[in-house]
Enzyme design. Structure first.
Site, PDB file in Angstrom:
ATOM      1  N   SER A   3       8.367   4.786   5.070  1.00 20.16           N
ATOM      2  CA  SER A   3       9.413   3.969   4.468  1.00 20.16           C
ATOM      3  C   SER A   3       9.232   3.924   2.956  1.00 20.16           C
ATOM      4  CB  SER A   3       9.373   2.553   5.040  1.00 20.16           C
ATOM      5  OG  SER A   3       9.304   2.586   6.451  1.00 20.16           O
ATOM      6  N   ASP A  17       0.882  -1.163   0.000  1.00 21.34           N
ATOM      7  CA  ASP A  17       0.000   0.000   0.000  1.00 21.34           C
ATOM      8  C   ASP A  17       0.925   1.220   0.000  1.00 21.34           C
ATOM      9  OD1 ASP A  17      -2.047  -1.797   0.392  1.00 21.34           O
ATOM     10  OD2 ASP A  17      -2.787  -0.888   2.245  1.00 21.34           O
ATOM     11  N   HIS A  67       5.355  -7.223  -0.036  1.00 23.53           N
ATOM     12  CA  HIS A  67       5.049  -8.557  -0.555  1.00 23.53           C
ATOM     13  C   HIS A  67       5.708  -8.801  -1.912  1.00 23.53           C
ATOM     14  CE1 HIS A  67       1.634  -9.370   2.345  1.00 23.53           C
ATOM     15  NE2 HIS A  67       1.898  -8.085   2.545  1.00 23.53           N
TER      16      HIS A  67
END
Length: 297
Positions: free
Chosen positions: A256, A113, A169
């Site tokens: 991040s 996301d 991921h």
């Protein structure tokens, strides 16, 4: 003010920044920059804050954070009151159906996301950080031999805000090599700091690995830490078979960045994302959604 493009509404939205006033002062004023260089960018500052976020005393920050940033906790498998500390909440997992994974092998999905900027036909010595600032891939991963394999390829920069789901991921089936650690500073990765710190990504703490994707060639994954990020945690098993959408790792507290590098003629990024990047806007994306396709001549 940070404006980004929402693909679903086809409209621009304003990002609510955690500590926005503080960030602007730190990265824009002479005194703030001095404090940044002396204290804030140092490992000890982020480490101490990270340690605090691992204690039960940080738990009281969870509810106000959820309310201030309107975080949808219905996606989380446990109640926020059941988190032991703020870092447990921050690095929370999601319900299995919260982020559907597009399993079409020709479809490139987002690994996180976040807010995405995408670049085609990259010059390895002039990769765009933000308008006016560039860096080289060899500086970023400190490996010139591997870098050369990605000449004229694609670069996808995913910026994760503190309010985002903070696990990253895999974009495809395949195998991933062991990760490499590079020590560095802890500058913020917010656009405010990117506009003021040249080669910021090459200065911050980061980890990188090569993912051998079944459908998109070899991909360099780079995870970059930032101010108050206590740790980058890798949870995958190197050299083992990996499924599309499976977890690679997660960040502890703080904004991040995840950067992916693709070889030439391996992917085609969706046109709307490329157009927004050229206009100077990031595009909001969610884990598992389509952001491109397998390259076709």
């Amino acid at each position: 003010m940070i404006k980004y493009f929402n693909r679903k509404t086809r409209k621009y939205e304003i990002e609510k920044v955690a500590g926005g006033t503080y960030l602007k002062w730190i990265y824009s004023s002479p005194l703030g920059m001095k404090i940044l260089e002396i204290i804030i960018k140092k490992k000890i500052f982020s480490k101490l804050y990270g340690l605090f976020c691992d204690t039960r005393y940080s738990k009281k920050r969870i509810e106000p954070f959820i309310k201030d940033f309107n975080i949808d906790m219905s996606e989380c498998p446990i109640n926020y009151n059941d988190f032991r500390c703020f870092n447990d909440f921050f690095s929370r997992s999601l319900k299995q159906d919260a982020r559907p994974i597009n399993t079409n092998k020709k479809i490139l999905i987002s690994p996180v996301d976040g807010r995405l900027a995408a670049y085609e036909h990259i010059n390895l010595n002039k990769i765009i950080q933000i308008k006016g600032f560039t860096y080289s891939l060899s500086e970023l991963i400190k490996n010139n031999k591997i870098s050369m394999n990605f000449t004229n390829g694609n670069c996808l920069i995913f910026r994760l805000c503190p309010t985002d789901y903070h696990r990253f991921h895999f974009i495809d089936w395949g195998k991933c090599e062991p990760y490499n650690k590079i020590k560095g500073n802890y500058y913020s990765v917010n656009p405010i700091s990117l506009q003021n710190i040249p080669k910021l990504f090459c200065k911050n703490k980061r980890e990188w690995s090569i993912f051998h994707s079944n459908n998109f060639g070899n991909v360099i994954y780079v995870e970059i830490g930032a101010t108050c990020v206590g740790s980058i945690i890798q949870t995958y098993n190197p050299e083992k078979n990996i499924s599309k959408g499976s977890e690679k790792g997660y960040f502890k507290f703080g904004g991040s960045t995840v950067i992916l590098f693709f070889e030439k003629n391996k992917i085609t990024v969706d046109r709307d994302i490329l157009e927004q990047t050229k206009k100077g806007y990031e595009t909001k994306v969610l884990l598992g959604e389509r952001i491109g396709t397998q390259y076709v001549q």
